[in-house]
Write a protein that holds these residues in place. Structure first.
Motif, PDB file in Angstrom:
ATOM      1  N   THR A   6      -8.851  -4.894   2.612  1.00  6.84           N
ATOM      2  CA  THR A   6      -8.667  -4.811   4.099  1.00  6.84           C
ATOM      3  C   THR A   6      -9.716  -5.644   4.664  1.00  6.84           C
ATOM      4  N   ILE A  60      -6.778   2.199   7.933  1.00  2.09           N
ATOM      5  CA  ILE A  60      -7.114   0.728   7.252  1.00  2.09           C
ATOM      6  C   ILE A  60      -5.697  -0.082   7.758  1.00  2.09           C
ATOM      7  N   ASP A  61      -6.136  -1.490   7.427  1.00  2.00           N
ATOM      8  CA  ASP A  61      -5.119  -2.539   7.648  1.00  2.00           C
ATOM      9  C   ASP A  61      -4.980  -3.378   6.212  1.00  2.00           C
ATOM     10  N   PRO A  62      -4.328  -2.763   5.497  1.00  2.00           N
ATOM     11  CA  PRO A  62      -4.309  -3.501   3.817  1.00  2.00           C
ATOM     12  C   PRO A  62      -3.790  -4.989   4.163  1.00  2.00           C
ATOM     13  N   LEU A  63      -4.669  -5.998   3.775  1.00  3.94           N
ATOM     14  CA  LEU A  63      -4.400  -7.309   3.437  1.00  3.94           C
ATOM     15  C   LEU A  63      -3.667  -7.735   2.025  1.00  3.94           C
ATOM     16  N   TYR A  93       0.835  -1.087  -0.015  1.00  6.47           N
ATOM     17  CA  TYR A  93       0.087   0.019   0.079  1.00  6.47           C
ATOM     18  C   TYR A  93       1.015   1.377   0.068  1.00  6.47           C
ATOM     19  N   CYS A 121      -2.656  -5.605  -1.919  1.00 13.03           N
ATOM     20  CA  CYS A 121      -2.622  -4.472  -2.623  1.00 13.03           C
ATOM     21  C   CYS A 121      -2.177  -4.708  -4.173  1.00 13.03           C
TER      22      CYS A 121
END
Length: 156
Positions: free
Chosen positions: A68, A36-39, A14, A41
């Motif tokens: 996310t 947000i906690d990007p899983l 991210y 991208c």
């Protein structure tokens, strides 16, 4: 089969997204007072293979897609920086995925790759159905797999 779009999809962190795609997301997060906690991208660049009507320039669309635990977030640059970047946040717990666009394209002799999503926008009112065009390969497969897993987890 004919192709209308040439797509290039890359997995990225991210933090590695270009500022013009990332800044509108950050602005919207501030307004929503969320983080947000990007899983996962990805960034996809889609280039029209044929030029438009009357010889107009080929369209190039850049899309960042971030999964996310709560959202699928997308940021669109549809006119190579000549217009405002459009950003949308889609709820995962309200999301359905399919391959309708790819299936219909094949029936009429067009080759494409990607996934359709139907979900509720962050405003809780508007429901959108959109096609996420992807380059076939590892990045697309991992994105779709992560998205489906995140949808399952969001619905538990």
């Amino acid at each position: 089969m004919k192709k209308e779009w040439e797509r290039s999809t890359r997995i990225c962190d991210y933090s590695q997204l270009s500022a013009d795609l990332k800044n509108p997301i950050e602005t919207k997060l501030e307004v929503m007072e969320e983080q947000i906690d990007p899983l996962f991208c990805i960034e996809t660049i889609s280039t029209q293979i044929k030029s438009g009507l009357f010889g107009s320039k080929k369209k190039v669309v850049r899309v960042a897609s971030i999964v996310t635990p709560k959202w699928l977030i997308q940021s669109f640059d549809e006119e190579e920086g000549k217009s405002e970047i459009y950003t949308r946040f889609l709820y995962l717990d309200k999301m359905e995925v399919s391959t309708i666009t790819v299936d219909l394209s094949r029936k009429i002799g067009l080759e494409d790759h990607g996934i359709d999503v139907l979900s509720l926008m962050q405003d809780g009112i508007e429901r959108v159905n959109l096609f996420i065009g992807l380059e076939p390969g590892i990045a697309a497969n991992e994105f779709v797999s992560t998205l489906k897993d995140a949808i399952l987890k969001a619905n538990k």
